[in-house]
Write a protein that holds these residues in place. Structure first.
Motif, PDB file in Angstrom:
ATOM      1  N   GLY A  33       0.881  -1.245  -0.008  1.00  0.00           N
ATOM      2  CA  GLY A  33      -0.189   0.109   0.183  1.00  0.00           C
ATOM      3  C   GLY A  33       0.746   1.180  -0.069  1.00  0.00           C
ATOM      4  N   ILE A  34       0.086   2.446  -0.370  1.00  0.00           N
ATOM      5  CA  ILE A  34       0.828   3.596  -0.163  1.00  0.00           C
ATOM      6  C   ILE A  34      -0.226   4.781   0.544  1.00  0.00           C
ATOM      7  CG2 ILE A  34       2.501   3.184  -2.240  1.00  0.00           C
ATOM      8  CD1 ILE A  34       0.309   4.908  -3.919  1.00  0.00           C
ATOM      9  N   THR A  35       0.728   5.763   1.269  1.00  0.00           N
ATOM     10  CA  THR A  35      -0.099   6.949   1.617  1.00  0.00           C
ATOM     11  C   THR A  35       0.390   8.165   0.820  1.00  0.00           C
ATOM     12  OG1 THR A  35       1.651   7.588   3.286  1.00  0.00           O
ATOM     13  CG2 THR A  35      -0.182   5.817   3.798  1.00  0.00           C
ATOM     14  N   HIS A  36      -0.201   9.200   0.692  1.00  0.00           N
ATOM     15  CA  HIS A  36      -0.187  10.515   0.069  1.00  0.00           C
ATOM     16  C   HIS A  36      -0.273  11.563   0.831  1.00  0.00           C
ATOM     17  CE1 HIS A  36      -0.870  13.284  -3.523  1.00  0.00           C
ATOM     18  NE2 HIS A  36       0.344  13.559  -3.078  1.00  0.00           N
ATOM     19  N   GLN A  37       0.845  12.569   1.162  1.00  0.00           N
ATOM     20  CA  GLN A  37       0.506  13.686   1.793  1.00  0.00           C
ATOM     21  C   GLN A  37       0.889  14.880   0.888  1.00  0.00           C
ATOM     22  OE1 GLN A  37       2.490  11.552   4.173  1.00  0.00           O
ATOM     23  NE2 GLN A  37       0.421  10.623   4.502  1.00  0.00           N
ATOM     24  N   ALA A  38       0.235  15.815   0.661  1.00  0.00           N
ATOM     25  CA  ALA A  38       0.657  17.022  -0.125  1.00  0.00           C
ATOM     26  C   ALA A  38       0.340  18.307   0.502  1.00  0.00           C
ATOM     27  CB  ALA A  38      -0.163  16.759  -1.453  1.00  0.00           C
ATOM     28  N   GLN A  39       1.472  19.267   0.224  1.00  0.00           N
ATOM     29  CA  GLN A  39       1.095  20.656   0.691  1.00  0.00           C
ATOM     30  C   GLN A  39       1.767  21.448  -0.609  1.00  0.00           C
ATOM     31  OE1 GLN A  39       2.578  21.849   4.358  1.00  0.00           O
ATOM     32  NE2 GLN A  39       1.684  23.888   4.153  1.00  0.00           N
ATOM     33  N   GLY A  40       0.844  22.618  -0.698  1.00  0.00           N
ATOM     34  CA  GLY A  40       1.221  23.340  -2.074  1.00  0.00           C
ATOM     35  C   GLY A  40       0.706  24.596  -2.156  1.00  0.00           C
ATOM     36  N   ASP A  41       1.243  25.639  -2.756  1.00  0.00           N
ATOM     37  CA  ASP A  41       0.772  26.802  -3.038  1.00  0.00           C
ATOM     38  C   ASP A  41       0.750  27.254  -4.310  1.00  0.00           C
ATOM     39  OD1 ASP A  41       3.571  27.622  -3.159  1.00  0.00           O
ATOM     40  OD2 ASP A  41       3.881  28.356  -1.015  1.00  0.00           O
ATOM     41  N   ALA A  42       1.002  28.607  -4.659  1.00  0.00           N
ATOM     42  CA  ALA A  42       1.168  29.005  -6.190  1.00  0.00           C
ATOM     43  C   ALA A  42       2.512  28.635  -6.630  1.00  0.00           C
ATOM     44  CB  ALA A  42       1.053  30.554  -6.094  1.00  0.00           C
ATOM     45  N   ARG A  43       3.506  28.247  -6.048  1.00  0.00           N
ATOM     46  CA  ARG A  43       4.937  28.015  -6.186  1.00  0.00           C
ATOM     47  C   ARG A  43       4.899  26.539  -6.626  1.00  0.00           C
ATOM     48  NH1 ARG A  43       7.628  30.403  -1.094  1.00  0.00           N
ATOM     49  NH2 ARG A  43       5.783  29.202  -0.538  1.00  0.00           N
ATOM     50  N   GLY A  44       4.287  25.505  -6.282  1.00  0.00           N
ATOM     51  CA  GLY A  44       4.345  24.227  -6.493  1.00  0.00           C
ATOM     52  C   GLY A  44       3.599  23.352  -5.434  1.00  0.00           C
ATOM     53  N   THR A  45       3.811  22.018  -5.371  1.00  0.00           N
ATOM     54  CA  THR A  45       3.308  21.136  -4.496  1.00  0.00           C
ATOM     55  C   THR A  45       4.485  20.129  -4.020  1.00  0.00           C
ATOM     56  OG1 THR A  45       1.193  21.259  -5.232  1.00  0.00           O
ATOM     57  CG2 THR A  45       1.588  19.497  -3.777  1.00  0.00           C
ATOM     58  N   PHE A  46       4.485  19.844  -2.720  1.00  0.00           N
ATOM     59  CA  PHE A  46       5.425  18.858  -2.142  1.00  0.00           C
ATOM     60  C   PHE A  46       4.766  17.820  -1.676  1.00  0.00           C
ATOM     61  CE2 PHE A  46       7.887  16.599   1.203  1.00  0.00           C
ATOM     62  CZ  PHE A  46       9.113  16.306   0.744  1.00  0.00           C
ATOM     63  N   HIS A  47       5.016  16.529  -2.589  1.00  0.00           N
ATOM     64  CA  HIS A  47       4.116  15.368  -2.173  1.00  0.00           C
ATOM     65  C   HIS A  47       5.087  14.408  -1.313  1.00  0.00           C
ATOM     66  CE1 HIS A  47       1.314  16.327  -5.409  1.00  0.00           C
ATOM     67  NE2 HIS A  47       2.275  16.711  -5.947  1.00  0.00           N
ATOM     68  N   SER A  48       4.629  13.760  -0.560  1.00  0.00           N
ATOM     69  CA  SER A  48       5.317  12.599   0.097  1.00  0.00           C
ATOM     70  C   SER A  48       4.327  11.455   0.781  1.00  0.00           C
ATOM     71  CB  SER A  48       6.142  13.210   1.303  1.00  0.00           C
ATOM     72  OG  SER A  48       5.330  13.661   2.345  1.00  0.00           O
ATOM     73  N   GLY A  49       5.008  10.182   0.976  1.00  0.00           N
ATOM     74  CA  GLY A  49       4.150   9.551   1.784  1.00  0.00           C
ATOM     75  C   GLY A  49       4.945   8.256   2.229  1.00  0.00           C
ATOM     76  N   LEU A  50       4.213   7.210   2.617  1.00  0.00           N
ATOM     77  CA  LEU A  50       4.840   5.781   2.793  1.00  0.00           C
ATOM     78  C   LEU A  50       4.523   5.033   1.857  1.00  0.00           C
ATOM     79  CD1 LEU A  50       3.457   5.423   6.504  1.00  0.00           C
ATOM     80  CD2 LEU A  50       5.791   6.033   5.783  1.00  0.00           C
ATOM     81  N   TYR A  51       5.391   3.897   1.537  1.00  0.00           N
ATOM     82  CA  TYR A  51       5.149   2.863   0.798  1.00  0.00           C
ATOM     83  C   TYR A  51       5.420   1.640   1.540  1.00  0.00           C
ATOM     84  CZ  TYR A  51      10.007   2.356  -0.539  1.00  0.00           C
ATOM     85  OH  TYR A  51      11.320   2.508  -0.473  1.00  0.00           O
ATOM     86  N   TYR A  52       4.769   0.507   1.500  1.00  0.00           N
ATOM     87  CA  TYR A  52       4.872  -0.621   2.669  1.00  0.00           C
ATOM     88  C   TYR A  52       4.057  -1.694   2.040  1.00  0.00           C
ATOM     89  CZ  TYR A  52      -0.076   1.089   3.368  1.00  0.00           C
ATOM     90  OH  TYR A  52      -1.061   1.567   3.142  1.00  0.00           O
TER      91      TYR A  52
END
Length: 145
Positions: A33-52
């Motif tokens: 499985g995987i998870t996804h967290q994202a945070q962004g604004d007008a400059r772009g988005t940072f994505h991260s998460g777990l894979y397991y």
């Protein structure tokens, strides 16, 4: 972002700290499985998460709503073959607004049962983005959504 024996940790631009645990019982590392967290604004988005739930993870890819593909970086602690973390940055899209989102899947079939939480604003980001984990042969291990 950093890894410890209990999971993924990160800090945000406003100085907050957060953790996605792999030891609190909310992640079944026996199934891919995987998870996804994202945070962004007008400059772009940072994505991260777990894979397991797999030792065969070789590549993670984010496909944006516009079809643009971004390859993520995979990290794993030594001696922890059942899970790791991933991250990538994507450029802004015309519809991207400030966003902090979280999602998770526990399906390794590629079809996916998807659940989400903490979706404060998803304009231009998740769930329109698809996150896909591949093995060394190019087979899909897990997707979100």
């Amino acid at each position: 972002m950093w890894l410890t024996d209990d999971g993924k940790h990160w800090t945000g631009p406003d100085g907050y700290a957060n953790c996605r645990s792999v030891t609190d019982g909310n992640v079944d590392t026996d199934r891919p499985g995987i998870t996804h967290q994202a945070q962004g604004d007008a400059r772009g988005t940072f994505h991260s998460g777990l894979y397991y739930g797999t030792t065969d993870a070789a590549r993670m890819e984010i496909t944006g709503a516009n079809g643009r593909k971004t390859t993520a970086t995979l990290l794993r602690l030594p001696g922890e073959p059942a899970w790791g973390v991933w991250y990538a940055s994507t450029p802004p899209t015309p519809t991207t607004s400030p966003v902090t989102t979280t999602g998770t899947t526990d399906s390794g079939t590629g079809a996916g049962t998807t659940t989400s939480s903490d979706n404060t604003d998803t304009t231009g980001t998740w769930p329109e983005d698809r996150v896909t984990l591949y093995d060394t042969t190019g087979r899909i291990i897990a997707t979100l959504p």
